[in-house]
Enzyme design. Structure first.
Site, short mmCIF file in Angstrom:
data_model
loop_
_atom_site.label_atom_id
_atom_site.label_comp_id
_atom_site.label_asym_id
_atom_site.label_seq_id
_atom_site.Cartn_x
_atom_site.Cartn_y
_atom_site.Cartn_z
N GLU A 301 -40.00 -8.56 16.58
CA GLU A 301 -40.48 -9.31 15.41
C GLU A 301 -40.52 -10.81 15.70
OE1 GLU A 301 -39.13 -6.70 11.66
OE2 GLU A 301 -37.46 -7.71 12.65
N CYS A 394 -37.17 -5.76 2.96
CA CYS A 394 -36.94 -7.19 2.74
C CYS A 394 -38.12 -7.87 2.08
CB CYS A 394 -36.60 -7.88 4.06
SG CYS A 394 -37.79 -7.58 5.38
#
Length: 610
Positions: A301, A394
Protein backbone atom coordinates in the site's frame (compact mmCIF):
# COMPACT_ATOMS: atom_id res chain seq x y z
CA UNK A 1 -20.30 24.97 13.30
CA UNK A 2 -17.10 23.74 14.88
CA UNK A 3 -14.21 23.10 12.57
CA UNK A 4 -11.96 20.05 12.40
CA UNK A 5 -8.78 21.91 13.30
CA UNK A 6 -8.54 24.90 15.60
CA UNK A 7 -4.93 26.04 16.08
CA UNK A 8 -4.26 27.99 19.24
CA UNK A 9 -2.49 30.95 17.69
CA UNK A 10 0.85 30.07 16.05
CA UNK A 11 -0.61 30.31 12.54
CA UNK A 12 -1.81 33.36 10.62
CA UNK A 13 -4.94 31.60 9.30
CA UNK A 14 -7.73 29.98 11.30
CA UNK A 15 -10.73 28.02 9.99
CA UNK A 16 -13.85 30.01 9.21
CA UNK A 17 -17.38 28.88 10.01
CA UNK A 18 -18.84 27.36 6.85
CA UNK A 19 -22.20 25.95 5.78
CA UNK A 20 -22.37 24.32 2.36
CA UNK A 21 -25.36 24.79 0.06
CA UNK A 22 -27.29 21.50 0.11
CA UNK A 23 -28.47 22.09 -3.45
CA UNK A 24 -25.00 22.00 -5.01
CA UNK A 25 -22.26 19.38 -5.41
CA UNK A 26 -20.41 19.40 -2.08
CA UNK A 27 -23.42 20.30 0.01
CA UNK A 28 -25.54 17.60 -1.63
CA UNK A 29 -22.76 15.08 -1.02
CA UNK A 30 -22.67 16.14 2.63
CA UNK A 31 -26.43 15.60 2.89
CA UNK A 32 -26.04 12.15 1.33
CA UNK A 33 -23.35 11.42 3.88
CA UNK A 34 -25.75 12.27 6.71
CA UNK A 35 -28.71 10.39 5.25
CA UNK A 36 -26.94 7.30 3.93
CA UNK A 37 -23.22 6.91 4.64
CA UNK A 38 -23.19 7.50 8.41
CA UNK A 39 -26.22 5.21 9.02
CA UNK A 40 -24.61 2.62 6.73
CA UNK A 41 -21.42 2.73 8.80
CA UNK A 42 -23.44 2.35 12.00
CA UNK A 43 -25.24 -0.70 10.57
CA UNK A 44 -21.99 -2.34 9.54
CA UNK A 45 -20.35 -1.70 12.90
CA UNK A 46 -23.02 -4.06 14.23
CA UNK A 47 -22.87 -6.73 11.53
CA UNK A 48 -19.06 -6.79 11.47
CA UNK A 49 -18.85 -7.21 15.23
CA UNK A 50 -17.02 -3.98 16.06
CA UNK A 51 -19.47 -2.85 18.76
CA UNK A 52 -19.78 -6.43 19.99
CA UNK A 53 -16.04 -6.40 20.70
CA UNK A 54 -16.77 -3.87 23.43
CA UNK A 55 -19.90 -5.66 24.64
CA UNK A 56 -18.11 -8.99 25.11
CA UNK A 57 -15.58 -7.31 27.40
CA UNK A 58 -18.28 -5.47 29.35
CA UNK A 59 -20.35 -8.66 29.68
CA UNK A 60 -17.40 -10.91 30.55
CA UNK A 61 -16.55 -12.04 34.01
CA UNK A 62 -13.87 -14.01 35.79
CA UNK A 63 -13.79 -16.48 32.92
CA UNK A 64 -12.81 -13.80 30.43
CA UNK A 65 -14.59 -12.09 27.53
CA UNK A 66 -18.07 -13.26 26.55
CA UNK A 67 -17.13 -14.32 23.02
CA UNK A 68 -14.28 -14.03 20.55
CA UNK A 69 -12.81 -10.87 19.09
CA UNK A 70 -13.99 -10.21 15.52
CA UNK A 71 -12.18 -8.33 12.77
CA UNK A 72 -8.72 -6.87 12.40
CA UNK A 73 -6.81 -5.84 15.51
CA UNK A 74 -7.50 -2.17 14.69
CA UNK A 75 -11.28 -2.65 14.36
CA UNK A 76 -11.91 -0.26 17.28
CA UNK A 77 -10.87 2.60 15.01
CA UNK A 78 -13.84 1.96 12.69
CA UNK A 79 -16.16 2.77 15.56
CA UNK A 80 -14.13 5.80 16.61
CA UNK A 81 -14.14 7.31 13.11
CA UNK A 82 -17.88 6.80 12.86
CA UNK A 83 -18.32 8.51 16.23
CA UNK A 84 -16.23 11.39 14.94
CA UNK A 85 -18.51 11.64 11.90
CA UNK A 86 -21.53 11.76 14.20
CA UNK A 87 -19.89 14.50 16.25
CA UNK A 88 -19.27 16.72 13.22
CA UNK A 89 -22.75 15.96 11.89
CA UNK A 90 -24.26 17.04 15.20
CA UNK A 91 -22.38 20.31 14.90
CA UNK A 92 -23.54 20.78 11.31
CA UNK A 93 -27.19 19.83 11.49
CA UNK A 94 -28.03 19.35 15.15
CA UNK A 95 -29.11 15.77 14.51
CA UNK A 96 -29.85 13.50 17.45
CA UNK A 97 -30.47 10.42 15.31
CA UNK A 98 -27.63 8.49 16.93
CA UNK A 99 -28.36 9.21 20.59
CA UNK A 100 -28.99 5.56 21.48
CA UNK A 101 -25.68 4.47 19.99
CA UNK A 102 -23.80 7.25 21.76
CA UNK A 103 -25.40 6.40 25.09
CA UNK A 104 -24.58 2.72 24.80
CA UNK A 105 -21.04 3.23 23.56
CA UNK A 106 -20.26 5.82 26.23
CA UNK A 107 -21.35 3.31 28.89
CA UNK A 108 -19.31 0.55 27.27
CA UNK A 109 -16.18 2.72 27.19
CA UNK A 110 -16.62 3.49 30.86
CA UNK A 111 -16.93 -0.21 31.68
CA UNK A 112 -14.11 -1.48 29.48
CA UNK A 113 -11.47 1.20 30.07
CA UNK A 114 -8.98 0.18 32.74
CA UNK A 115 -8.31 2.25 35.84
CA UNK A 116 -5.00 3.35 34.24
CA UNK A 117 -6.86 4.58 31.16
CA UNK A 118 -6.01 1.79 28.71
CA UNK A 119 -8.67 0.89 26.13
CA UNK A 120 -8.21 -1.57 23.26
CA UNK A 121 -10.61 -4.46 22.74
CA UNK A 122 -8.18 -6.56 20.72
CA UNK A 123 -5.44 -6.58 23.35
CA UNK A 124 -7.78 -6.66 26.34
CA UNK A 125 -9.80 -9.52 24.93
CA UNK A 126 -7.19 -11.72 23.25
CA UNK A 127 -5.47 -14.40 25.37
CA UNK A 128 -1.70 -13.95 25.44
CA UNK A 129 -1.73 -10.30 24.32
CA UNK A 130 -0.35 -7.64 26.65
CA UNK A 131 -0.42 -3.87 26.46
CA UNK A 132 2.00 -2.31 23.94
CA UNK A 133 3.90 -5.56 23.42
CA UNK A 134 3.70 -5.33 19.60
CA UNK A 135 3.67 -1.65 18.63
CA UNK A 136 4.69 -2.44 15.06
CA UNK A 137 1.33 -4.07 14.27
CA UNK A 138 -1.15 -3.83 17.16
CA UNK A 139 -2.25 -0.24 16.33
CA UNK A 140 -2.91 0.62 19.99
CA UNK A 141 -1.86 4.26 19.75
CA UNK A 142 -3.42 4.51 16.29
CA UNK A 143 -6.77 3.47 17.73
CA UNK A 144 -6.21 5.75 20.72
CA UNK A 145 -5.69 8.66 18.35
CA UNK A 146 -8.97 8.05 16.56
CA UNK A 147 -10.75 7.88 19.91
CA UNK A 148 -9.26 11.24 20.87
CA UNK A 149 -10.39 12.81 17.60
CA UNK A 150 -13.89 11.35 18.04
CA UNK A 151 -14.07 12.76 21.56
CA UNK A 152 -13.04 16.23 20.35
CA UNK A 153 -15.64 16.17 17.55
CA UNK A 154 -18.42 15.09 19.92
CA UNK A 155 -17.40 17.71 22.45
CA UNK A 156 -17.33 20.49 19.86
CA UNK A 157 -20.45 19.20 18.14
CA UNK A 158 -22.76 18.91 21.14
CA UNK A 159 -20.80 19.56 24.31
CA UNK A 160 -20.71 15.83 25.14
CA UNK A 161 -18.21 15.43 27.99
CA UNK A 162 -18.43 11.65 28.29
CA UNK A 163 -16.10 10.77 25.45
CA UNK A 164 -13.69 13.59 26.24
CA UNK A 165 -13.34 12.17 29.77
CA UNK A 166 -12.44 8.75 28.34
CA UNK A 167 -10.03 10.31 25.84
CA UNK A 168 -8.31 12.33 28.55
CA UNK A 169 -7.76 9.21 30.66
CA UNK A 170 -6.19 7.56 27.63
CA UNK A 171 -4.16 10.67 26.83
CA UNK A 172 -2.93 10.81 30.42
CA UNK A 173 -1.80 7.19 30.10
CA UNK A 174 0.22 8.10 27.00
CA UNK A 175 1.76 11.06 28.83
CA UNK A 176 2.82 9.07 31.90
CA UNK A 177 3.82 5.83 30.21
CA UNK A 178 5.64 7.30 27.21
CA UNK A 179 6.76 10.65 28.61
CA UNK A 180 10.30 11.93 29.02
CA UNK A 181 11.12 9.29 31.61
CA UNK A 182 8.94 6.54 30.15
CA UNK A 183 9.25 3.99 27.37
CA UNK A 184 10.39 5.40 24.00
CA UNK A 185 7.49 3.69 22.21
CA UNK A 186 5.95 4.73 18.89
CA UNK A 187 3.15 3.11 16.93
CA UNK A 188 3.65 1.30 13.64
CA UNK A 189 0.79 3.34 12.18
CA UNK A 190 1.15 7.10 12.78
CA UNK A 191 -2.04 8.92 13.75
CA UNK A 192 -1.82 9.58 17.46
CA UNK A 193 0.49 12.55 16.79
CA UNK A 194 -2.16 14.75 15.21
CA UNK A 195 -4.78 13.49 17.68
CA UNK A 196 -2.70 14.47 20.71
CA UNK A 197 -2.27 17.96 19.28
CA UNK A 198 -6.02 18.19 18.78
CA UNK A 199 -6.67 16.96 22.32
CA UNK A 200 -4.33 19.71 23.54
CA UNK A 201 -6.26 22.28 21.51
CA UNK A 202 -9.54 21.16 23.03
CA UNK A 203 -8.39 20.94 26.64
CA UNK A 204 -5.47 23.36 26.87
CA UNK A 205 -3.39 20.66 28.58
CA UNK A 206 0.25 21.18 27.41
CA UNK A 207 1.24 17.64 28.39
CA UNK A 208 -0.67 16.33 25.38
CA UNK A 209 1.24 18.63 23.03
CA UNK A 210 4.53 17.50 24.54
CA UNK A 211 3.47 13.86 24.15
CA UNK A 212 2.87 14.51 20.44
CA UNK A 213 6.28 16.12 20.17
CA UNK A 214 7.94 13.07 21.76
CA UNK A 215 6.15 10.73 19.35
CA UNK A 216 7.43 12.75 16.39
CA UNK A 217 10.99 13.17 17.66
CA UNK A 218 11.32 9.45 18.41
CA UNK A 219 10.17 8.34 14.97
CA UNK A 220 12.68 7.37 12.32
CA UNK A 221 15.30 5.77 14.56
CA UNK A 222 14.39 2.19 13.55
CA UNK A 223 13.00 1.41 16.96
CA UNK A 224 10.23 -0.82 15.56
CA UNK A 225 10.78 -4.37 14.34
CA UNK A 226 11.01 -3.96 10.53
CA UNK A 227 8.93 -6.99 9.61
CA UNK A 228 8.55 -8.18 6.02
CA UNK A 229 7.97 -4.70 4.57
CA UNK A 230 10.83 -2.99 6.37
CA UNK A 231 11.12 0.21 8.36
CA UNK A 232 9.79 2.28 5.44
CA UNK A 233 6.40 0.67 5.89
CA UNK A 234 6.16 1.93 9.48
CA UNK A 235 7.67 5.36 8.72
CA UNK A 236 10.55 4.47 11.03
CA UNK A 237 13.38 4.71 8.49
CA UNK A 238 14.48 8.36 8.96
CA UNK A 239 13.79 11.17 11.43
CA UNK A 240 11.15 13.55 10.12
CA UNK A 241 13.59 16.42 9.48
CA UNK A 242 15.84 14.19 7.36
CA UNK A 243 13.22 12.46 5.26
CA UNK A 244 12.83 14.33 1.96
CA UNK A 245 11.07 11.63 -0.11
CA UNK A 246 7.57 10.22 0.24
CA UNK A 247 8.17 6.53 0.87
CA UNK A 248 6.53 3.49 2.37
CA UNK A 249 2.88 2.97 3.27
CA UNK A 250 1.21 6.06 1.85
CA UNK A 251 -1.49 6.53 4.51
CA UNK A 252 1.07 6.24 7.32
CA UNK A 253 3.36 8.71 5.56
CA UNK A 254 0.58 11.24 5.11
CA UNK A 255 -0.88 10.89 8.62
CA UNK A 256 2.59 11.40 10.05
CA UNK A 257 3.08 14.49 7.89
CA UNK A 258 -0.24 15.90 9.11
CA UNK A 259 0.86 15.37 12.71
CA UNK A 260 4.24 17.01 12.14
CA UNK A 261 2.54 20.00 10.52
CA UNK A 262 0.11 20.24 13.42
CA UNK A 263 3.06 20.34 15.79
CA UNK A 264 4.59 23.17 13.77
CA UNK A 265 1.31 25.09 13.96
CA UNK A 266 1.65 25.03 17.74
CA UNK A 267 5.38 25.33 18.45
CA UNK A 268 6.51 27.34 15.41
CA UNK A 269 9.60 25.15 14.79
CA UNK A 270 10.58 26.26 11.28
CA UNK A 271 12.72 23.16 10.74
CA UNK A 272 9.55 21.08 10.86
CA UNK A 273 7.79 23.23 8.26
CA UNK A 274 10.83 23.17 5.97
CA UNK A 275 10.95 19.38 6.19
CA UNK A 276 7.24 19.09 5.43
CA UNK A 277 7.50 21.34 2.39
CA UNK A 278 10.39 19.24 1.03
CA UNK A 279 8.35 16.09 1.61
CA UNK A 280 5.33 17.67 -0.07
CA UNK A 281 7.39 18.41 -3.18
CA UNK A 282 8.31 14.73 -3.40
CA UNK A 283 4.77 13.44 -2.91
CA UNK A 284 2.93 15.97 -5.06
CA UNK A 285 5.47 16.70 -7.79
CA UNK A 286 6.76 13.18 -8.52
CA UNK A 287 4.31 10.63 -7.07
CA UNK A 288 0.81 12.05 -7.47
CA UNK A 289 -1.87 10.62 -9.74
CA UNK A 290 -3.72 13.17 -11.88
CA UNK A 291 -6.85 12.31 -9.88
CA UNK A 292 -5.21 13.20 -6.56
CA UNK A 293 -4.50 9.57 -5.65
CA UNK A 294 -1.44 8.53 -3.63
CA UNK A 295 0.33 5.17 -3.60
CA UNK A 296 1.09 3.07 -6.66
CA UNK A 297 1.91 -0.29 -5.09
CA UNK A 298 -0.59 -2.91 -3.90
CA UNK A 299 2.01 -5.05 -2.15
CA UNK A 300 2.54 -2.75 0.82
CA UNK A 301 0.00 0.00 0.00
CA UNK A 302 2.99 2.20 -0.67
CA UNK A 303 4.46 4.98 -2.74
CA UNK A 304 6.63 3.71 -5.57
CA UNK A 305 9.65 5.29 -7.19
CA UNK A 306 9.38 8.83 -8.58
CA UNK A 307 7.06 8.80 -11.63
CA UNK A 308 6.02 5.19 -10.97
CA UNK A 309 2.31 5.81 -11.63
CA UNK A 310 0.71 2.90 -13.51
CA UNK A 311 -2.98 3.65 -14.08
CA UNK A 312 -4.31 0.08 -14.02
CA UNK A 313 -2.26 -0.97 -11.01
CA UNK A 314 -2.83 2.23 -9.05
CA UNK A 315 -3.54 1.49 -5.43
CA UNK A 316 -4.52 5.09 -4.64
CA UNK A 317 -6.21 4.13 -1.38
CA UNK A 318 -9.17 6.31 -0.46
CA UNK A 319 -7.72 6.89 3.01
CA UNK A 320 -4.48 8.15 1.42
CA UNK A 321 -6.31 10.85 -0.52
CA UNK A 322 -8.22 11.83 2.62
CA UNK A 323 -4.95 12.00 4.57
CA UNK A 324 -3.38 14.08 1.78
CA UNK A 325 -6.37 16.44 1.90
CA UNK A 326 -5.94 16.82 5.66
CA UNK A 327 -2.20 17.39 5.38
CA UNK A 328 -2.64 20.04 2.68
CA UNK A 329 -5.20 21.75 4.90
CA UNK A 330 -2.66 22.04 7.70
CA UNK A 331 0.01 23.35 5.32
CA UNK A 332 -2.53 25.84 4.02
CA UNK A 333 -3.15 27.08 7.57
CA UNK A 334 0.61 27.30 8.09
CA UNK A 335 1.51 29.16 4.91
CA UNK A 336 -1.56 30.49 3.09
CA UNK A 337 -0.12 29.14 -0.18
CA UNK A 338 -2.66 28.44 -2.91
CA UNK A 339 -0.95 25.26 -4.04
CA UNK A 340 -2.18 23.42 -0.96
CA UNK A 341 -5.81 24.40 -1.57
CA UNK A 342 -5.34 23.42 -5.22
CA UNK A 343 -4.40 19.87 -4.19
CA UNK A 344 -7.20 19.69 -1.65
CA UNK A 345 -9.61 20.42 -4.48
CA UNK A 346 -8.02 17.93 -6.87
CA UNK A 347 -8.25 15.08 -4.35
CA UNK A 348 -11.71 15.95 -3.06
CA UNK A 349 -13.45 16.27 -6.44
CA UNK A 350 -11.74 13.32 -8.08
CA UNK A 351 -10.09 10.54 -6.06
CA UNK A 352 -12.16 11.03 -2.90
CA UNK A 353 -15.43 11.66 -4.71
CA UNK A 354 -14.89 8.57 -6.88
CA UNK A 355 -14.63 6.37 -3.81
CA UNK A 356 -18.34 6.74 -2.93
CA UNK A 357 -21.27 5.39 -4.95
CA UNK A 358 -24.19 7.62 -5.88
CA UNK A 359 -26.19 5.79 -3.18
CA UNK A 360 -23.70 6.73 -0.46
CA UNK A 361 -23.66 3.08 0.64
CA UNK A 362 -20.88 1.47 -1.43
CA UNK A 363 -17.21 2.37 -1.66
CA UNK A 364 -13.88 1.86 -3.36
CA UNK A 365 -10.88 1.09 -1.16
CA UNK A 366 -8.37 1.50 -4.00
CA UNK A 367 -9.04 3.84 -6.91
CA UNK A 368 -7.48 2.71 -10.21
CA UNK A 369 -7.35 4.98 -13.23
CA UNK A 370 -8.01 2.08 -15.59
CA UNK A 371 -10.07 -1.09 -15.38
CA UNK A 372 -9.45 -3.55 -18.20
CA UNK A 373 -12.04 -5.42 -20.21
CA UNK A 374 -12.37 -8.87 -18.68
CA UNK A 375 -10.98 -7.80 -15.30
CA UNK A 376 -11.55 -10.51 -12.69
CA UNK A 377 -12.96 -8.38 -9.91
CA UNK A 378 -14.56 -10.86 -7.52
CA UNK A 379 -12.03 -10.20 -4.74
CA UNK A 380 -12.32 -7.13 -2.53
CA UNK A 381 -8.61 -6.38 -3.04
CA UNK A 382 -9.35 -5.38 -6.64
CA UNK A 383 -13.11 -5.25 -7.20
CA UNK A 384 -14.84 -4.28 -10.45
CA UNK A 385 -17.25 -1.99 -8.62
CA UNK A 386 -17.74 -0.38 -5.22
CA UNK A 387 -18.50 -2.69 -2.31
CA UNK A 388 -20.78 -2.08 0.69
CA UNK A 389 -18.04 -2.89 3.22
CA UNK A 390 -14.56 -4.37 3.53
CA UNK A 391 -12.83 -6.76 5.91
CA UNK A 392 -10.43 -3.85 6.48
CA UNK A 393 -13.10 -1.17 6.69
CA UNK A 394 -10.99 1.93 7.29
CA UNK A 395 -12.24 3.88 4.26
CA UNK A 396 -16.06 4.17 4.69
CA UNK A 397 -15.98 5.72 8.19
CA UNK A 398 -13.03 7.88 7.14
CA UNK A 399 -15.15 9.25 4.32
CA UNK A 400 -18.03 9.78 6.73
CA UNK A 401 -15.98 11.90 9.12
CA UNK A 402 -14.45 13.97 6.32
CA UNK A 403 -17.79 14.74 4.68
CA UNK A 404 -19.49 15.61 7.96
CA UNK A 405 -16.76 18.19 8.68
CA UNK A 406 -16.32 19.45 5.11
CA UNK A 407 -17.82 22.89 5.63
CA UNK A 408 -14.94 23.74 7.95
CA UNK A 409 -12.33 23.24 5.22
CA UNK A 410 -13.61 25.71 2.63
CA UNK A 411 -12.50 29.04 4.09
CA UNK A 412 -10.21 30.65 6.64
CA UNK A 413 -9.88 34.04 8.28
CA UNK A 414 -7.19 36.29 9.69
CA UNK A 415 -7.00 39.89 10.91
CA UNK A 416 -7.60 41.21 7.41
CA UNK A 417 -10.72 39.26 6.51
CA UNK A 418 -11.73 35.97 4.88
CA UNK A 419 -9.99 33.63 2.44
CA UNK A 420 -12.04 31.36 0.15
CA UNK A 421 -10.13 28.19 -0.73
CA UNK A 422 -12.74 25.70 -1.97
CA UNK A 423 -15.02 27.38 -4.49
CA UNK A 424 -18.14 25.72 -3.14
CA UNK A 425 -21.64 27.14 -2.87
CA UNK A 426 -22.32 28.07 0.73
CA UNK A 427 -22.05 30.71 3.45
CA UNK A 428 -18.78 31.42 5.27
CA UNK A 429 -18.34 33.58 8.34
CA UNK A 430 -15.34 35.39 9.78
CA UNK A 431 -15.24 38.08 12.48
CA UNK A 432 -16.98 41.13 11.02
CA UNK A 433 -17.57 39.54 7.62
CA UNK A 434 -19.87 36.96 6.02
CA UNK A 435 -19.82 35.88 2.38
CA UNK A 436 -22.39 33.82 0.51
CA UNK A 437 -21.28 31.99 -2.63
CA UNK A 438 -23.77 31.00 -5.33
CA UNK A 439 -22.36 28.67 -7.96
CA UNK A 440 -22.82 25.31 -9.67
CA UNK A 441 -19.06 24.70 -9.42
CA UNK A 442 -17.40 22.32 -10.28
CA UNK A 443 -19.67 21.80 -13.28
CA UNK A 444 -19.84 25.54 -13.96
CA UNK A 445 -17.27 28.30 -13.48
CA UNK A 446 -19.57 31.22 -12.69
CA UNK A 447 -19.52 32.43 -9.06
CA UNK A 448 -21.63 35.17 -7.47
CA UNK A 449 -20.33 36.23 -4.05
CA UNK A 450 -22.38 38.45 -1.75
CA UNK A 451 -20.64 40.29 1.10
CA UNK A 452 -22.06 41.31 4.46
CA UNK A 453 -19.88 43.35 6.78
CA UNK A 454 -16.48 44.56 5.66
CA UNK A 455 -12.97 43.25 5.22
CA UNK A 456 -10.58 41.86 2.66
CA UNK A 457 -11.83 38.88 0.68
CA UNK A 458 -9.16 36.65 -0.86
CA UNK A 459 -10.51 34.28 -3.54
CA UNK A 460 -8.40 31.43 -4.87
CA UNK A 461 -8.08 31.55 -8.65
CA UNK A 462 -7.48 27.95 -9.78
CA UNK A 463 -4.18 27.22 -11.52
CA UNK A 464 -5.97 25.47 -14.37
CA UNK A 465 -8.02 28.49 -15.41
CA UNK A 466 -7.29 30.73 -18.38
CA UNK A 467 -9.07 33.99 -19.12
CA UNK A 468 -10.68 34.39 -15.70
CA UNK A 469 -12.43 37.71 -15.09
CA UNK A 470 -13.92 39.49 -12.09
CA UNK A 471 -16.53 42.17 -11.62
CA UNK A 472 -15.80 43.81 -8.26
CA UNK A 473 -15.38 47.42 -7.26
CA UNK A 474 -12.62 46.72 -4.76
CA UNK A 475 -10.47 44.33 -6.80
CA UNK A 476 -6.70 44.87 -6.70
CA UNK A 477 -6.12 43.59 -10.22
CA UNK A 478 -6.84 40.83 -12.71
CA UNK A 479 -7.19 37.20 -11.60
CA UNK A 480 -3.87 35.35 -11.74
CA UNK A 481 -4.10 31.55 -12.03
CA UNK A 482 -2.70 29.77 -9.00
CA UNK A 483 -2.91 32.86 -6.78
CA UNK A 484 -5.42 34.61 -4.56
CA UNK A 485 -7.34 37.59 -5.89
CA UNK A 486 -7.81 40.13 -3.11
CA UNK A 487 -10.92 42.26 -3.02
CA UNK A 488 -11.85 44.99 -0.52
CA UNK A 489 -15.23 43.66 0.50
CA UNK A 490 -17.91 46.27 1.22
CA UNK A 491 -21.17 45.58 3.02
CA UNK A 492 -23.86 44.73 0.48
CA UNK A 493 -21.46 44.29 -2.45
CA UNK A 494 -21.90 41.55 -5.03
CA UNK A 495 -18.78 40.13 -6.66
CA UNK A 496 -18.88 38.07 -9.83
CA UNK A 497 -16.02 35.77 -10.78
CA UNK A 498 -15.97 33.96 -14.10
CA UNK A 499 -13.72 30.94 -14.62
CA UNK A 500 -13.89 29.65 -18.22
CA UNK A 501 -14.10 25.86 -18.25
CA UNK A 502 -12.86 24.93 -21.68
CA UNK A 503 -12.00 21.21 -21.81
CA UNK A 504 -8.28 20.60 -22.03
CA UNK A 505 -5.89 17.73 -22.66
CA UNK A 506 -3.11 16.97 -20.19
CA UNK A 507 -0.03 14.82 -20.76
CA UNK A 508 2.22 13.27 -18.15
CA UNK A 509 5.95 13.71 -17.79
CA UNK A 510 7.73 11.23 -20.08
CA UNK A 511 9.13 9.55 -17.00
CA UNK A 512 5.63 8.23 -16.31
CA UNK A 513 6.28 5.39 -18.72
CA UNK A 514 2.90 3.71 -18.24
CA UNK A 515 0.99 6.55 -19.95
CA UNK A 516 3.50 7.67 -22.55
CA UNK A 517 1.63 8.68 -25.71
CA UNK A 518 -1.62 9.20 -23.81
CA UNK A 519 -3.60 12.22 -22.65
CA UNK A 520 -6.12 12.80 -19.88
CA UNK A 521 -9.16 14.98 -20.46
CA UNK A 522 -9.96 17.62 -17.84
CA UNK A 523 -12.56 20.34 -17.55
CA UNK A 524 -12.18 22.77 -14.70
CA UNK A 525 -11.01 20.80 -11.66
CA UNK A 526 -12.57 17.54 -12.85
CA UNK A 527 -10.74 14.62 -14.42
CA UNK A 528 -12.76 12.69 -17.02
CA UNK A 529 -12.72 9.05 -18.09
CA UNK A 530 -14.13 6.80 -20.78
CA UNK A 531 -16.44 4.06 -19.56
CA UNK A 532 -17.46 0.99 -21.54
CA UNK A 533 -21.14 1.82 -21.02
CA UNK A 534 -20.79 4.89 -23.25
CA UNK A 535 -19.19 3.19 -26.26
CA UNK A 536 -21.08 1.81 -29.26
CA UNK A 537 -21.57 -1.92 -29.43
CA UNK A 538 -18.50 -3.93 -30.39
CA UNK A 539 -16.04 -1.15 -29.48
CA UNK A 540 -13.85 -1.71 -26.42
CA UNK A 541 -12.26 0.90 -24.21
CA UNK A 542 -8.85 -0.47 -25.14
CA UNK A 543 -9.43 0.26 -28.84
CA UNK A 544 -10.01 4.01 -28.50
CA UNK A 545 -7.49 6.55 -29.76
CA UNK A 546 -8.20 10.24 -29.28
CA UNK A 547 -7.66 12.90 -31.92
CA UNK A 548 -5.99 15.70 -29.93
CA UNK A 549 -6.73 18.24 -32.68
CA UNK A 550 -10.48 17.61 -32.72
CA UNK A 551 -12.85 19.91 -30.81
CA UNK A 552 -14.47 18.71 -27.59
CA UNK A 553 -18.09 19.62 -26.95
CA UNK A 554 -19.74 19.90 -23.53
CA UNK A 555 -23.12 18.32 -22.82
CA UNK A 556 -23.99 18.94 -19.18
CA UNK A 557 -21.35 17.12 -17.16
CA UNK A 558 -20.40 14.93 -20.15
CA UNK A 559 -17.92 15.59 -22.94
CA UNK A 560 -18.18 14.51 -26.57
CA UNK A 561 -14.82 13.43 -27.96
CA UNK A 562 -13.64 12.45 -31.42
CA UNK A 563 -11.21 9.68 -32.23
CA UNK A 564 -10.83 6.30 -33.84
CA UNK A 565 -11.47 2.76 -32.75
CA UNK A 566 -8.59 0.63 -33.95
CA UNK A 567 -9.33 -2.87 -35.18
CA UNK A 568 -8.77 -5.71 -32.74
CA UNK A 569 -5.79 -7.86 -33.57
CA UNK A 570 -6.50 -11.53 -34.08
CA UNK A 571 -3.04 -12.35 -32.71
CA UNK A 572 -1.57 -11.31 -29.40
CA UNK A 573 1.31 -9.74 -31.35
CA UNK A 574 1.21 -8.60 -34.98
CA UNK A 575 3.18 -6.46 -37.40
CA UNK A 576 3.32 -2.77 -36.55
CA UNK A 577 0.74 -0.80 -38.51
CA UNK A 578 -1.80 -3.60 -38.88
CA UNK A 579 -5.24 -2.28 -37.99
CA UNK A 580 -3.87 0.87 -36.34
CA UNK A 581 -5.68 3.42 -38.54
CA UNK A 582 -9.09 2.45 -37.18
CA UNK A 583 -12.59 3.69 -37.89
CA UNK A 584 -13.75 7.23 -36.99
CA UNK A 585 -15.85 7.34 -33.84
CA UNK A 586 -17.43 9.91 -31.51
CA UNK A 587 -17.61 8.91 -27.88
CA UNK A 588 -18.45 10.28 -24.46
CA UNK A 589 -16.32 10.99 -21.41
CA UNK A 590 -17.80 11.32 -17.93
CA UNK A 591 -16.36 12.75 -14.70
CA UNK A 592 -14.03 10.20 -13.13
CA UNK A 593 -15.84 10.56 -9.82
CA UNK A 594 -19.02 9.12 -11.33
CA UNK A 595 -17.61 5.97 -12.94
CA UNK A 596 -18.93 2.51 -11.97
CA UNK A 597 -22.35 3.80 -10.95
CA UNK A 598 -23.97 1.85 -13.79
CA UNK A 599 -22.50 -1.52 -12.89
CA UNK A 600 -19.07 -3.03 -13.54
CA UNK A 601 -17.29 -2.33 -16.79
CA UNK A 602 -14.01 -1.27 -18.32
CA UNK A 603 -12.80 2.31 -17.81
CA UNK A 604 -9.75 4.43 -18.50
CA UNK A 605 -8.54 7.95 -17.70
CA UNK A 606 -5.41 8.02 -19.88
CA UNK A 607 -6.33 7.75 -23.58
CA UNK A 608 -3.82 6.95 -26.35
CA UNK A 609 -3.69 9.58 -29.09
CA UNK A 610 -3.70 9.20 -32.86
Amino acid sequence: MSTPVAPRGKTRLVPAEGRLDAGEFLGAWQELNAAATIPHCVENLETSGVVDNFRRLADGGADGPAGEFRGFWFADSDLYKTLEAIGWEQARSGTRDHTALLDEVAALFEQVQTSEGYLNTYVQGTPGETEFAHPEYAHELYCAGHLMQAAVALHRGSGDERFLTVARRLGDLVVTRFGDDGEPLIDGHPEVETALVELYRETGEPAYLHAAELQIERRGHRWLEPGRFGSLYYQDHLPVRENAEALGHSVRQLYLAAGVTDLYLENGDETLLAAMERLWDSAFRTKLYVTGGHGSRHRDEAYGDPYELPPDRAYAETCASIAAFQWCWRLLLATGRARYAEEMERALLNAIAASTASTGRAFFYSNPLQLRTGHEGSDEDSPSERLPWYACACCPPNLARLLASLGGYAATSDDSGLQLHLLAAGTYEAPGMTVTVLTAYPSDGELTISVRGAGELAIRVPAWTSGASIDAAGSDGEPVPGEYLRVSGVDGETIRLSLPMTPRLVRADDRVDAVRGCVAVLRGPLVYCIEQADLPGGVLVEQIRLDPAAPISVEGDRLRLTGRAAALNTELYSAAGDGEAGEPITFTAIPYHSWANRGPGAMRVWIPTL
